[in-house]
Design a protein around this motif. Structure first.
Motif, mmCIF file in Angstrom:
data_model
loop_
_atom_site.group_PDB
_atom_site.id
_atom_site.type_symbol
_atom_site.label_atom_id
_atom_site.label_comp_id
_atom_site.label_asym_id
_atom_site.label_seq_id
_atom_site.Cartn_x
_atom_site.Cartn_y
_atom_site.Cartn_z
ATOM 1 N N ILE A 19 37.858 33.350 -1.205
ATOM 2 C CA ILE A 19 36.712 32.709 -1.435
ATOM 3 C C ILE A 19 35.391 33.235 -1.255
ATOM 4 O O ILE A 19 34.042 32.844 -1.304
ATOM 5 C CB ILE A 19 36.561 31.256 -0.652
ATOM 6 C CG1 ILE A 19 36.467 31.734 0.850
ATOM 7 C CG2 ILE A 19 37.829 30.251 -0.738
ATOM 8 C CD1 ILE A 19 36.049 30.506 1.672
ATOM 9 N N PRO A 185 36.256 18.823 0.597
ATOM 10 C CA PRO A 185 37.333 19.568 -0.121
ATOM 11 C C PRO A 185 37.361 19.444 -1.639
ATOM 12 O O PRO A 185 37.648 20.627 -2.230
ATOM 13 C CB PRO A 185 38.447 19.042 0.435
ATOM 14 C CG PRO A 185 38.033 18.102 1.599
ATOM 15 C CD PRO A 185 36.722 17.732 1.144
ATOM 16 N N ARG A 186 36.993 18.496 -2.046
ATOM 17 C CA ARG A 186 36.738 18.395 -3.721
ATOM 18 C C ARG A 186 35.767 19.321 -4.405
ATOM 19 O O ARG A 186 36.016 20.247 -5.127
ATOM 20 C CB ARG A 186 36.575 17.182 -4.166
ATOM 21 C CG ARG A 186 37.669 16.174 -3.712
ATOM 22 C CD ARG A 186 37.528 14.861 -4.504
ATOM 23 N NE ARG A 186 38.603 14.018 -4.448
ATOM 24 C CZ ARG A 186 39.248 13.407 -3.418
ATOM 25 N NH1 ARG A 186 38.480 13.170 -2.310
ATOM 26 N NH2 ARG A 186 40.413 12.719 -3.609
ATOM 27 N N GLN A 189 37.001 23.285 -3.681
ATOM 28 C CA GLN A 189 37.980 23.542 -4.489
ATOM 29 C C GLN A 189 37.893 23.753 -6.108
ATOM 30 O O GLN A 189 38.186 24.873 -6.359
ATOM 31 C CB GLN A 189 39.128 22.803 -4.228
ATOM 32 C CG GLN A 189 40.533 23.073 -4.863
ATOM 33 C CD GLN A 189 41.151 24.361 -4.407
ATOM 34 O OE1 GLN A 189 40.845 24.806 -2.902
ATOM 35 N NE2 GLN A 189 41.944 25.220 -4.981
ATOM 36 N N ARG A 193 37.888 28.087 -6.484
ATOM 37 C CA ARG A 193 39.248 27.960 -6.392
ATOM 38 C C ARG A 193 40.119 29.144 -5.473
ATOM 39 O O ARG A 193 39.721 30.138 -5.780
ATOM 40 C CB ARG A 193 39.677 28.124 -8.094
ATOM 41 C CG ARG A 193 39.191 27.162 -8.745
ATOM 42 C CD ARG A 193 40.003 26.770 -10.073
ATOM 43 N NE ARG A 193 39.613 25.631 -10.767
ATOM 44 C CZ ARG A 193 39.674 24.307 -10.767
ATOM 45 N NH1 ARG A 193 40.437 23.967 -9.567
ATOM 46 N NH2 ARG A 193 39.131 23.526 -11.084
ATOM 47 N N ASN A 194 41.061 28.416 -5.045
ATOM 48 C CA ASN A 194 41.933 29.378 -4.145
ATOM 49 C C ASN A 194 43.221 28.874 -3.893
ATOM 50 O O ASN A 194 43.368 27.681 -4.153
ATOM 51 C CB ASN A 194 41.017 29.856 -2.963
ATOM 52 C CG ASN A 194 40.765 28.486 -1.850
ATOM 53 O OD1 ASN A 194 41.673 28.271 -1.061
ATOM 54 N ND2 ASN A 194 39.904 27.701 -2.537
ATOM 55 N N GLN A 195 44.068 29.808 -3.468
ATOM 56 C CA GLN A 195 45.577 29.338 -3.310
ATOM 57 C C GLN A 195 45.630 28.980 -1.994
ATOM 58 O O GLN A 195 47.028 27.837 -1.682
ATOM 59 C CB GLN A 195 46.521 30.596 -3.379
ATOM 60 C CG GLN A 195 46.343 31.409 -4.508
ATOM 61 C CD GLN A 195 46.985 30.733 -5.839
ATOM 62 O OE1 GLN A 195 47.929 30.084 -5.627
ATOM 63 N NE2 GLN A 195 46.128 30.547 -6.884
ATOM 64 N N ALA A 197 43.946 26.603 -0.150
ATOM 65 C CA ALA A 197 43.051 25.131 0.164
ATOM 66 C C ALA A 197 42.091 25.418 1.192
ATOM 67 O O ALA A 197 42.203 24.666 2.083
ATOM 68 C CB ALA A 197 44.244 24.274 0.373
ATOM 69 N N TYR A 199 39.065 24.411 1.640
ATOM 70 C CA TYR A 199 38.232 23.543 1.976
ATOM 71 C C TYR A 199 38.996 22.341 2.334
ATOM 72 O O TYR A 199 38.287 21.193 2.602
ATOM 73 C CB TYR A 199 37.158 23.246 0.830
ATOM 74 C CG TYR A 199 36.340 24.244 0.599
ATOM 75 C CD1 TYR A 199 35.061 24.498 1.560
ATOM 76 C CD2 TYR A 199 36.673 25.587 -0.089
ATOM 77 C CE1 TYR A 199 34.242 25.643 1.672
ATOM 78 C CE2 TYR A 199 35.782 26.701 -0.037
ATOM 79 C CZ TYR A 199 34.512 26.605 0.861
ATOM 80 O OH TYR A 199 33.787 27.693 0.777
ATOM 81 N N ASN A 200 40.386 22.191 2.453
ATOM 82 C CA ASN A 200 41.047 21.334 2.994
ATOM 83 C C ASN A 200 41.206 21.855 4.570
ATOM 84 O O ASN A 200 41.287 21.115 5.825
ATOM 85 C CB ASN A 200 42.740 21.140 2.517
ATOM 86 C CG ASN A 200 42.430 20.378 1.313
ATOM 87 O OD1 ASN A 200 41.793 19.197 1.288
ATOM 88 N ND2 ASN A 200 43.348 20.699 0.210
#
Ligand code: SAM
Length: 252
Positions: A19, A185-186, A189, A193-195, A197, A199-200
């Motif tokens: 990120i 998180p929405r 993500q 974009r990243n593998q 997660a 922002y979770n």
């Protein structure tokens, strides 16, 4: 059910590596720009004194290191360390851009070094301030990170920890947790974009990390004294400052 957050070094490094290009943009967007104010408060409340160097660990893209460098008007050497090289490259670029606009007296160095906060490549008692912003929560062994920060801090120097916390007001806390869990998180993500997660991971890591008196106590347990903590912006973030005990001279 409590979620155990995976803070293994490899996972955290990969996540921030993925990120890094969007980190600054999302940081400022998702915090509504208030993160600038938190760093501004940090360098004022834990202001440099004298000329000894400053260290910012888990420096990421270097914003707190840059804030200290600017606050000291380049007259104090500042080092930023982080174990994700992609973040450090961005920090160096920002430093070079800022350096290009400097005028007057030559500025002391602002150096970025790849290093794990749990094993800092410095001798004991080097820095007047050792700071960390939104990084301690990510270090796998919090106590080890705090002890390393204290080890390289000068006797009488200060350790500053800026970290997310939860608002004291119940309604605000509820709203904040909803935003943190469902909105952030929405957006995160979607835009980065990243593998991993990432922002979770952020809300999960914040909700399981100690804050307020609990984190202040951890700092005391690590060996710091006079620990104070100041909630910022309704308690969304908190600034903790602890001192390294001064050397006591032994009678001859
Ligand atoms: C949320 S970012 C914070 C960056 C910056 N301090 C800021 O205020 O924006 C967390 C940073 O901590 C770094 N980090 C996490 N664990 C680390 C460790 N054990 N050693 C060094 N850096 C670490 C990550 O690579 C990432 O750049």
């Amino acid at each position: 059910m409590s979620v155990v957050v995976d803070k293994s070094g490899a996972r955290v490094r990969q996540m921030f590596g993925e990120i890094s290009g969007r980190y600054d943009f999302l940081n400022h967007l998702l915090s509504g720009g208030v993160d600038y104010y938190w760093r501004w408060r940090t360098v004022r409340k834990c202001a440099p004194r004298g000329t000894a160097p400053i260290l910012d660990v888990c420096t990421g893209t270097g914003d707190l290191a840059l804030a200290y460098w600017t606050k000291a008007r380049g007259q104090i050497a500042v080092t930023g360390t982080d174990f994700t090289p992609e973040m450090l490259r961005i920090a160096e670029k920002k430093r070079d851009e800022r350096a290009a606009s400097q005028t007057g007296k030559p500025w002391a160095d602002l150096t970025f070094i790849e290093a794990d906060t749990q094993h800092l490549p410095f001798d004991n008692d080097q820095f007047q301030i050792v700071s960390v912003a939104f990084g301690l929560r990510n270090v796998s062994d919090t106590m080890c990170g705090l002890q390393e920060m204290l080890r390289v801090c000068q006797p009488g120097g200060r350790v500053a920890v800026l970290e997310f916390s939860l608002p004291g007001n119940a309604v605000l806390r509820w709203l904040y947790l909803k935003y943190f869990k469902y909105v952030l998180p929405r957006i995160g993500q979607l835009l980065a974009r990243n593998q991993q997660a990432a922002y979770n991971y952020l809300p999960a890591s914040v909700s399981e990390f100690p804050y307020g008196e609990q984190l202040a106590q951890l700092m005391r347990d690590a060996g710091m004294q006079q620990v104070t903590w100041t909630p910022l912006t309704f308690g969304i973030a908190t600034l903790y400052i602890g001192e390294k005990p001064a050397l006591v001279s032994q009678p001859a």
